[in-house]
Design a protein around this motif. Structure first.
Motif, PDB file in Angstrom:
ATOM      1  N   GLU A  47      53.177  45.607 110.953  1.00  0.00           N
ATOM      2  CA  GLU A  47      54.417  46.365 111.153  1.00  0.00           C
ATOM      3  C   GLU A  47      54.802  47.141 109.901  1.00  0.00           C
ATOM      4  O   GLU A  47      55.219  48.302 109.990  1.00  0.00           O
ATOM      5  CB  GLU A  47      55.557  45.439 111.583  1.00  0.00           C
ATOM      6  CG  GLU A  47      56.885  46.139 111.783  1.00  0.00           C
ATOM      7  CD  GLU A  47      56.882  47.210 112.879  1.00  0.00           C
ATOM      8  OE1 GLU A  47      57.763  48.095 112.834  1.00  0.00           O
ATOM      9  OE2 GLU A  47      56.015  47.174 113.773  1.00  0.00           O
ATOM     10  N   ARG A  51      55.180  51.167 109.710  1.00  0.00           N
ATOM     11  CA  ARG A  51      56.382  51.852 109.211  1.00  0.00           C
ATOM     12  C   ARG A  51      56.029  52.798 108.063  1.00  0.00           C
ATOM     13  O   ARG A  51      56.564  53.907 107.968  1.00  0.00           O
ATOM     14  CB  ARG A  51      57.425  50.836 108.760  1.00  0.00           C
ATOM     15  CG  ARG A  51      58.028  50.034 109.891  1.00  0.00           C
ATOM     16  CD  ARG A  51      59.046  49.037 109.381  1.00  0.00           C
ATOM     17  NE  ARG A  51      59.509  48.152 110.433  1.00  0.00           N
ATOM     18  CZ  ARG A  51      60.534  47.323 110.295  1.00  0.00           C
ATOM     19  NH1 ARG A  51      61.218  47.265 109.172  1.00  0.00           N
ATOM     20  NH2 ARG A  51      60.884  46.535 111.312  1.00  0.00           N
ATOM     21  N   THR A  55      56.892  56.655 108.718  1.00  0.00           N
ATOM     22  CA  THR A  55      58.149  57.113 108.120  1.00  0.00           C
ATOM     23  C   THR A  55      57.943  57.926 106.848  1.00  0.00           C
ATOM     24  O   THR A  55      58.864  58.627 106.417  1.00  0.00           O
ATOM     25  CB  THR A  55      59.075  55.931 107.772  1.00  0.00           C
ATOM     26  OG1 THR A  55      58.470  55.159 106.718  1.00  0.00           O
ATOM     27  CG2 THR A  55      59.363  55.077 108.995  1.00  0.00           C
ATOM     28  N   THR A  59      56.829  50.789 102.893  1.00  0.00           N
ATOM     29  CA  THR A  59      57.568  49.647 103.423  1.00  0.00           C
ATOM     30  C   THR A  59      56.725  48.396 103.247  1.00  0.00           C
ATOM     31  O   THR A  59      55.529  48.402 103.542  1.00  0.00           O
ATOM     32  CB  THR A  59      57.900  49.853 104.914  1.00  0.00           C
ATOM     33  OG1 THR A  59      58.657  51.064 105.044  1.00  0.00           O
ATOM     34  CG2 THR A  59      58.700  48.698 105.475  1.00  0.00           C
ATOM     35  N   TYR A  68      61.435  42.862 106.102  1.00  0.00           N
ATOM     36  CA  TYR A  68      60.856  44.139 105.701  1.00  0.00           C
ATOM     37  C   TYR A  68      61.803  44.850 104.760  1.00  0.00           C
ATOM     38  O   TYR A  68      63.024  44.706 104.862  1.00  0.00           O
ATOM     39  CB  TYR A  68      60.595  45.015 106.937  1.00  0.00           C
ATOM     40  CG  TYR A  68      59.580  44.396 107.855  1.00  0.00           C
ATOM     41  CD1 TYR A  68      58.223  44.427 107.542  1.00  0.00           C
ATOM     42  CD2 TYR A  68      59.971  43.753 109.020  1.00  0.00           C
ATOM     43  CE1 TYR A  68      57.282  43.836 108.376  1.00  0.00           C
ATOM     44  CE2 TYR A  68      59.049  43.157 109.860  1.00  0.00           C
ATOM     45  CZ  TYR A  68      57.705  43.202 109.525  1.00  0.00           C
ATOM     46  OH  TYR A  68      56.787  42.608 110.344  1.00  0.00           O
TER      47      TYR A  68
END
Length: 140
Positions: A47, A51, A55, A59, A68
């Motif tokens: 995950e 991200r 994005t 992250t 996170y």
């Protein structure tokens, strides 16, 4: 184990190439894209990588806080992602970033400026090309 969403949106082809530790994590090295300066090491899972890739902000997964965090959310010291690469073994990612401000939680530019460690062996002259050993079976 990280508190992940029920299903990650990470591309399955990328996920299949990753090797994770027992907690589902892998190291992520942050490097300044234009100078090559090594800034920090953080941890990611699928995950966090998703991200990061979607994005444009680095992250990570905090092992201590079990959550996170996008670099710079609280400090303002953002890492704008320029590229992400998987190493040859699939167990580490290199995130080339444009670092705004300090990368280290101590306020330093990099986490690796606490002083060099002296090597235990005396310095030797560089071996000639013929004396260098070939890569081992594991590629190193």
């Amino acid at each position: 184990m990280p508190a992940r969403p029920s299903a990650t949106a990470l591309d399955p082809a990328i996920a299949a190439r990753l090797k994770r530790n027992a907690d589902g994590l892998f190291p992520a090295i942050a490097q300044q894209y234009d100078t090559g300066e090594v800034l920090m090491l953080g941890w990611m899972d699928d995950e966090a990588l998703h991200r990061t890739l979607t994005t444009g902000r680095a992250t990570y997964f905090s092992r201590s806080r079990r959550e996170y965090w996008a670099k710079g959310d609280t400090s303002g010291h953002v890492q704008h992602v320029r590229s992400v690469a998987l190493d040859c073994d699939g167990d580490t990612v290199l995130v080339k970033v444009d670092q705004v401000g300090a990368a280290c939680h101590t306020g330093d530019r990099t986490c690796f400026d606490a002083g060099e460690l002296a090597p235990a062996l005396p310095a030797a002259s560089e071996p000639s090309r013929d004396e260098r050993s070939p890569r081992t079976a594991d590629g190193h």
